[in-house]
Design a protein around this motif. Structure first.
Motif, short mmCIF file in Angstrom:
data_model
loop_
_atom_site.label_atom_id
_atom_site.label_comp_id
_atom_site.label_asym_id
_atom_site.label_seq_id
_atom_site.Cartn_x
_atom_site.Cartn_y
_atom_site.Cartn_z
N ASP A 427 7.82 18.40 11.64
CA ASP A 427 6.97 19.69 10.76
C ASP A 427 7.02 19.28 9.67
O ASP A 427 6.02 19.33 8.42
N ARG A 428 7.76 19.82 8.91
CA ARG A 428 8.55 20.23 7.56
C ARG A 428 8.52 19.00 7.09
O ARG A 428 8.16 18.39 5.44
N LYS A 430 6.96 16.65 7.32
CA LYS A 430 5.49 16.10 7.40
C LYS A 430 4.72 16.81 6.21
O LYS A 430 4.02 16.23 5.38
N ASN A 431 5.10 18.36 5.66
CA ASN A 431 4.36 19.15 5.17
C ASN A 431 5.05 19.64 3.65
O ASN A 431 4.94 20.30 2.97
N HIS A 432 6.38 18.53 3.56
CA HIS A 432 6.97 18.20 2.37
C HIS A 432 7.14 19.68 1.59
O HIS A 432 7.56 20.37 1.16
N GLN A 433 8.10 20.28 2.96
CA GLN A 433 9.15 21.76 2.70
C GLN A 433 9.98 21.50 3.22
O GLN A 433 10.51 20.03 3.63
N ASP A 547 15.59 16.66 1.85
CA ASP A 547 14.59 17.75 3.00
C ASP A 547 15.40 18.24 3.46
O ASP A 547 14.80 19.26 4.14
N ASN A 563 11.38 26.57 -1.56
CA ASN A 563 10.72 25.66 -0.63
C ASN A 563 11.40 25.66 0.91
O ASN A 563 10.60 24.91 1.62
#
Ligand code: ADP
Ligand code: ZN
Ligand code: ZN
Length: 748
Positions: A427-428, A430-433, A547, A563
């Protein structure tokens, strides 16, 4: 009352090894104390010299007739060296070791390296006078003199080298002009700079929130009233403690006081230093272990000469020779790095409190997870507790989930990543976190556990886990109990029983395979051998060049990555079953700090704690971020066992290259104490051991340890003194070395 005093003549520290004995005249015997500066006759001609008292005794060390007498005590303010020497005396008394060890700890070792000097040429004339002088030189056709004067009228001062070099002026011309009173040559000592890089210059100031301001006001009010306490700020991660320290220091500096800020080295990053630099500029300096002895010495000299107001550094910065100390701040006060692992094995917190007492300064301790010791003292009223309950801007603390790894195994997942953690990482990405994966590596000592039911093999006599040794046995480091490693779990019969290990490299491989598209950084001992490596990884991650950051404890300390919205703790219990009564405390601290990395920016954070012991109170309460309840639960366990802070503990190390000698000596010492107990002496004392030290042999030295527990610290100090004298006066123990560790944190 001491009739004799040991005195070191000079503080140029190579001579520290040599103290001379003097007689204390009768009229001084009441007043003379450790650290005092005295006047003494010295050398063949008995010339007058000054020295410092480093020891007092009732017995002469050599021919009484040859011992000279102290002339008197030097009047006036106590110089900073005296204070540090007195502190060394206190450390020797309370932590063992020799006065020499203690002196070498508190006084910086003077470096023989050549001092770097910088000379500059300064114009002494006023502008009008300079113009007239210039006209005179030109009239007399003194070209060189005119050239230099003209240059000085444009730029004042000019470095000496630039004058002799670029301007091509000879030394004799400079001398002549100096004797005319036109200019002067000044020497400026050039100190090696502690900063490897440039800092932004602008001054920056935060407006404190109500909670922060309330704390500053209380401490400052108390400080002004001259009633200097020890404060403990319990503030959740990101609640703004550092901002509070800076504000307090600024107030003290305005009153001509100085401050020492202790920070664990790992948290002493560029980010942190910048915050202080923006407020105090060149008047702040740092110490760290990567600096040369010369650089460290220079920073101490600058402090002594009044060029600094603030010193930031790890444990050793505590001995910065500030003469008008206002505050000693200890951030992350629960960190084990504040306890020295070499003689004297002092604790920086207690030593800071003593130094502050001598100097009339106040101590401020801060932590999101205070040590049990400090919180206990705060509850007892010895320290004053202050709370910062909310994060800055009321950002919520992250939501924590506990994942039971035993369940994962039952469902056939043997990976190091649980299903839930995988899902959240996906999920992270995918959301660029960003995400951080934390591997709890402290427990590498090799405890033995069952991967099916989570059972950990413990000593039947002590509340600690057994450690697996290479000979196939499991041993208790506190009482010496041992048994072979079983083939199947004694609890559930599973054959998945083994010493547990998980390395950062292994995790990195797994993560990269599972998420080939992710950019992964790894931070551990290997990738951070040099300081630059450490900063590079941190800033790369902060700049979102990766990431996922994988690492050991070093990634959980004090960093701000706005972030990061996911923190995964891969094996929360690795630190839970090390053979140390601090295990639950350390685990709670690590988990809370790790969780504190998530959700520090705009976005809320989530934390996943993977564990084989989901029901353990320290894991449960860390997930709830409930320090107060953890404290109560843990204190109860300590109380039952008589461990600190519910009592005091002294570990005595007996070491010898001959195992039999070490064994006999340790046996004899413990028997001596037990015999005294049998006669009704030493009430309240518990003796455990002797037993082998956790690492029983190091470099062919055999180590035995005896533990003593007592409610009263001074009782343990008395036992130390007796045992020390006993070993030193028995010739058969000439090759035995002993060491003491009070309220041990890291073990021998
Ligand atoms: P702690 O030392 O408790 O972890 P910090 O002092 O590092 O907390 O503060 C956390 C973050 O909040 C930092 O980025 C800091 O600059 C910021 N901060 C602290 N106090 C304030 C304030 N009063 N107003 C705005 N931001 C603040
Ligand atoms: Zn089992
Ligand atoms: Zn035991």
């Amino acid at each position: 009352m001491a009739e004799f005093a040991n005195i070191i003549i000079d503080i140029s520290h190579e001579k520290l090894d040599k103290a001379f004995q003097y007689r204390v005249p009768a009229h001084l015997q009441e007043t003379l104390s450790l650290g005092m500066q005295v006047e003494i006759p010295f050398g063949n001609g008995d010339r007058a010299a000054t020295g410092y008292v480093v020891g007092l005794s009732g017995t002469p060390e050599y021919d009484v007739d040859k011992i000279k007498e102290i002339h008197g005590i030097v009047e006036g303010s106590i110089p900073i060296e005296s204070q540090l020497i007195a502190l060394a005396g206190w450390m020797r008394e309370n932590y063992g070791g020799t006065m020499n060890h203690a002196l070498k700890t508190v006084l910086p070792i003077k470096q023989k390296t050549k001092e770097k000097k910088q000379r500059e040429i300064k114009l002494l004339l006023k502008p009008g006078e300079a113009k007239e002088q210039l006209a005179l030189f030109e009239k007399k056709n003194h070209k060189a003199r005119a050239r230099l004067l003209l240059a000085l009228m444009e730029q004042n001062p000019i470095p000496y080298e630039a004058v002799t070099g670029k301007l091509n002026i000879t030394a004799s011309v400079i001398r002549a002009m100096a004797s005319m009173g036109v200019l002067s040559v000044e020497e400026k000592r050039k100190y090696r700079s502690p900063f490897g890089q440039e800092f932004p210059q602008e001054k920056k100031r935060l407006v404190l929130n109500l909670g922060q301001q309330g704390i500053v006001d209380r401490i400052w009010q108390d400080f002004l009233e001259g009633n200097h306490k020890t404060w403990l700020i319990h503030g959740v991660t990101g609640s703004g403690k550092t901002a509070v320290y800076i504000e307090l220091i600024e107030k003290a500096v305005q009153q001509g006081k100085q401050a020492i800020v202790l920070i664990p080295e790992i948290a002493l990053t560029y980010q942190t230093v910048v915050r202080f630099y923006q407020r105090f500029g060149e008047r702040v300096s740092i110490l760290n272990s990567k600096m040369s002895a010369g650089e460290r010495y220079d920073q101490f000299e600058r402090a002594k000469n009044g060029e600094l107001d603030v010193m930031i550094g790890p444990r050793s910065a505590l001995f910065t020779p500030f003469s008008n100390l206002g505050f000693i701040i200890i951030d992350e006060e629960h960190e084990t790095s504040y306890k020295s692992e070499t003689v004297p094995r002092y604790h920086a917190r207690e030593t800071a409190i003593e130094r502050a007492r001598m100097a009339g300064a106040a101590v401020v301790l801060g932590s999101a997870t205070p040590s049990l010791d400090s919180y206990y003292k705060a509850k007892q009223g010895e320290y004053t507790l202050l709370e910062l309950e909310k994060r800055i801007e009321e950002k919520p603390l992250p939501a924590c989930e506990i994942i039971d790894l035993r369940e994962e195994l039952k469902q056939g997942n043997r990976s190091i990543l649980s299903g839930r953690l995988e899902e959240l990482i996906k999920d992270r990405l995918k959301n660029h976190q960003q995400a951080m994966l934390f591997i709890n590596r402290r427990g590498m000592a090799g405890f033995v556990s069952c991967r099916s039911c989570g059972h950990v093999l413990k000593c039947p006599h002590c509340d600690v886990s057994l450690s697996q040794h290479n000979n196939g046995k499991m041993v208790c480091h506190y009482c010496g109990y041992e048994e072979p490693v079983p083939k199947v779990c004694p609890e559930c019969g599973s054959k998945y029983i083994s010493g547990f290990k998980a390395g950062t490299q292994k995790v990195e491989e797994i993560v990269k395979k599972r998420f080939p598209e992710a950019r992964v950084l790894r931070m551990d001992f290997d990738t951070t051998r040099n300081k630059a490596g450490y900063e590079k990884i941190l800033s790369a991650f902060a700049n979102q060049e990766a990431d996922i950051l994988i690492g050991t404890q070093m990634i959980v300390k004090g960093h701000d990555f706005p972030n990061v919205t996911l923190v995964g703790v891969l094996a929360a219990d690795l630190s839970l079953y090390v053979s140390d009564f601090h295990a639950a405390e350390r685990t709670f601290q690590l988990l809370t700090q790790a969780a504190g990395r998530a959700g520090r920016g705009r976005l809320p954070g989530e934390v996943v704690i993977q564990t084989y012991s989901p029901e353990h109170y320290c894991i449960q309460l860390a997930a709830q971020q409930d320090y107060a309840r953890f404290y109560e639960a843990e204190l109860q366990c300590r109380g039952l066992m008589g461990y600190p802070p519910c009592g005091h503990m002294m570990a005595m190390l007996v070491a010898s290259p001959d195992e039999m000698t070490a064994f006999l000596c340790a046996e004899l010492l413990s028997q001596k104490v037990r015999q005294a107990q049998a006669k009704g002496k030493l009430p309240g004392l518990t003796v455990v051991g002797p037993t082998n030290a956790p690492v029983a042999k190091v470099k062919d030295i055999y180590k035995k340890v005896i533990y003593f527990k007592h409610k009263e610290y001074p009782e343990l100090v008395k036992i130390k003194d007796v045992l020390e004298t006993f070993v030193n006066s028995h010739r058969e123990f000439a090759n035995v070395t002993i060491q003491f560790d009070f309220n041990p944190m890291n073990g021998f």
